[in-house]
Write a protein that holds these residues in place. Structure first.
Motif, mmCIF file in Angstrom:
data_model
loop_
_atom_site.group_PDB
_atom_site.id
_atom_site.type_symbol
_atom_site.label_atom_id
_atom_site.label_comp_id
_atom_site.label_asym_id
_atom_site.label_seq_id
_atom_site.Cartn_x
_atom_site.Cartn_y
_atom_site.Cartn_z
ATOM 1 N N ILE A 53 0.835 -1.202 0.000
ATOM 2 C CA ILE A 53 0.000 0.000 0.000
ATOM 3 C C ILE A 53 0.872 1.256 0.000
ATOM 4 O O ILE A 53 0.597 2.227 -0.715
ATOM 5 C CB ILE A 53 -0.947 0.000 1.221
ATOM 6 C CG1 ILE A 53 -1.831 -1.250 1.242
ATOM 7 C CG2 ILE A 53 -1.772 1.271 1.273
ATOM 8 C CD1 ILE A 53 -2.727 -1.408 0.055
ATOM 9 N N THR A 54 1.948 1.232 0.768
ATOM 10 C CA THR A 54 2.870 2.370 0.813
ATOM 11 C C THR A 54 3.505 2.601 -0.554
ATOM 12 O O THR A 54 3.642 3.749 -1.004
ATOM 13 C CB THR A 54 3.961 2.123 1.871
ATOM 14 O OG1 THR A 54 3.334 1.888 3.124
ATOM 15 C CG2 THR A 54 4.906 3.302 1.980
ATOM 16 N N GLU A 55 3.893 1.511 -1.229
ATOM 17 C CA GLU A 55 4.482 1.642 -2.560
ATOM 18 C C GLU A 55 3.462 2.223 -3.540
ATOM 19 O O GLU A 55 3.796 3.086 -4.354
ATOM 20 C CB GLU A 55 4.978 0.286 -3.056
ATOM 21 C CG GLU A 55 5.640 0.381 -4.418
ATOM 22 C CD GLU A 55 6.079 -0.963 -4.948
ATOM 23 O OE1 GLU A 55 7.264 -1.096 -5.260
ATOM 24 O OE2 GLU A 55 5.228 -1.870 -5.042
ATOM 25 N N TYR A 56 2.213 1.785 -3.470
ATOM 26 C CA TYR A 56 1.174 2.317 -4.350
ATOM 27 C C TYR A 56 0.997 3.823 -4.139
ATOM 28 O O TYR A 56 0.855 4.581 -5.104
ATOM 29 C CB TYR A 56 -0.154 1.593 -4.124
ATOM 30 C CG TYR A 56 -1.318 2.282 -4.777
ATOM 31 C CD1 TYR A 56 -1.455 2.275 -6.158
ATOM 32 C CD2 TYR A 56 -2.255 2.965 -4.016
ATOM 33 C CE1 TYR A 56 -2.518 2.928 -6.768
ATOM 34 C CE2 TYR A 56 -3.313 3.621 -4.622
ATOM 35 C CZ TYR A 56 -3.443 3.596 -5.993
ATOM 36 O OH TYR A 56 -4.481 4.248 -6.590
ATOM 37 N N MET A 57 0.990 4.243 -2.893
ATOM 38 C CA MET A 57 0.840 5.670 -2.607
ATOM 39 C C MET A 57 2.024 6.457 -3.184
ATOM 40 O O MET A 57 1.840 7.567 -3.696
ATOM 41 C CB MET A 57 0.687 5.890 -1.107
ATOM 42 C CG MET A 57 -0.644 5.359 -0.608
ATOM 43 S SD MET A 57 -0.990 5.380 1.173
ATOM 44 C CE MET A 57 0.164 6.451 1.894
ATOM 45 N N ALA A 58 3.226 5.894 -3.132
ATOM 46 C CA ALA A 58 4.397 6.555 -3.720
ATOM 47 C C ALA A 58 4.266 6.621 -5.240
ATOM 48 O O ALA A 58 4.577 7.655 -5.849
ATOM 49 C CB ALA A 58 5.674 5.816 -3.322
ATOM 50 N N VAL A 59 3.809 5.539 -5.856
ATOM 51 C CA VAL A 59 3.622 5.525 -7.317
ATOM 52 C C VAL A 59 2.600 6.585 -7.717
ATOM 53 O O VAL A 59 2.807 7.329 -8.677
ATOM 54 C CB VAL A 59 3.187 4.123 -7.804
ATOM 55 C CG1 VAL A 59 2.712 4.172 -9.243
ATOM 56 C CG2 VAL A 59 4.326 3.128 -7.655
ATOM 57 N N LYS A 60 1.516 6.676 -6.990
ATOM 58 C CA LYS A 60 0.486 7.669 -7.294
ATOM 59 C C LYS A 60 1.033 9.090 -7.175
ATOM 60 O O LYS A 60 0.768 9.941 -8.025
ATOM 61 C CB LYS A 60 -0.712 7.479 -6.363
ATOM 62 C CG LYS A 60 -1.900 8.293 -6.738
ATOM 63 C CD LYS A 60 -3.160 7.590 -6.346
ATOM 64 C CE LYS A 60 -4.382 8.354 -6.732
ATOM 65 N NZ LYS A 60 -4.592 8.441 -8.162
ATOM 66 N N ARG A 61 1.828 9.333 -6.149
ATOM 67 C CA ARG A 61 2.439 10.652 -5.953
ATOM 68 C C ARG A 61 3.399 10.965 -7.112
ATOM 69 O O ARG A 61 3.401 12.079 -7.648
ATOM 70 C CB ARG A 61 3.175 10.646 -4.611
ATOM 71 C CG ARG A 61 3.575 11.967 -4.089
ATOM 72 C CD ARG A 61 4.113 11.926 -2.662
ATOM 73 N NE ARG A 61 5.074 10.843 -2.423
ATOM 74 C CZ ARG A 61 4.849 9.778 -1.650
ATOM 75 N NH1 ARG A 61 3.684 9.627 -1.040
ATOM 76 N NH2 ARG A 61 5.775 8.861 -1.477
ATOM 77 N N ILE A 62 4.186 9.981 -7.532
ATOM 78 C CA ILE A 62 5.145 10.187 -8.626
ATOM 79 C C ILE A 62 4.403 10.433 -9.938
ATOM 80 O O ILE A 62 4.787 11.305 -10.726
ATOM 81 C CB ILE A 62 6.095 8.982 -8.744
ATOM 82 C CG1 ILE A 62 6.995 8.887 -7.516
ATOM 83 C CG2 ILE A 62 6.937 9.084 -10.004
ATOM 84 C CD1 ILE A 62 7.785 7.590 -7.428
ATOM 85 N N VAL A 63 3.345 9.669 -10.201
ATOM 86 C CA VAL A 63 2.565 9.824 -11.436
ATOM 87 C C VAL A 63 1.997 11.235 -11.528
ATOM 88 O O VAL A 63 2.051 11.869 -12.593
ATOM 89 C CB VAL A 63 1.455 8.742 -11.492
ATOM 90 C CG1 VAL A 63 0.368 9.113 -12.475
ATOM 91 C CG2 VAL A 63 2.051 7.392 -11.839
#
Length: 120
Positions: A35-45
């Motif tokens: 979940i933490t990785e997904y939130m980082a991916v969303k922030r980067i996108v």
């Protein structure tokens, strides 16, 4: 003392509740990194979409994703996995990926993530 008036959990009930709580904790500890990785991916996108709106070419956006992903410890997605397009003046960056989280033995959870800059 009258045993009929006593209330509370029996030993078996306490053990059962303990096992259920332990399983829930293990499940939570195993899923938090995904979940933490997904939130980082969303922030980067979203950050890449803003860079694209400022005129940065697609190849540079992919390189920027690689740098940002390394900083945020994102390993499930690479810059080549990104779907980058233009809609009018707006840059749209999207990615779909799966992450398998092992729980115990041959039991795993499969998460399907989709991050998009459309909902900025």
């Amino acid at each position: 003392m009258n045993h009929r008036n006593q209330q509370g959990l029996s030993l078996v009930s306490v053990l059962f509740v303990g096992v259920v709580l332990a399983f829930a904790l293990v499940l939570g500890f195993r899923t938090v990194p995904a979940i933490t990785e997904y939130m980082a991916v969303k922030r980067i996108v979203n950050a890449l979409a803003e860079e694209g709106d400022a005129g940065v070419p697609v190849s540079k956006l992919r390189q920027s994703f690689g740098r940002r992903a390394q900083i945020d410890d994102v390993s499930s997605v690479t810059g080549t996995d990104l779907d980058i397009s233009k809609e009018g003046n707006q840059t749209i960056v999207e990615v779909e990926y799966e992450r398998v989280v092992p729980i115990a033995g041959n039991v795993s959870l499969l998460f399907e993530f989709q991050a998009s800059s459309r909902a900025r």
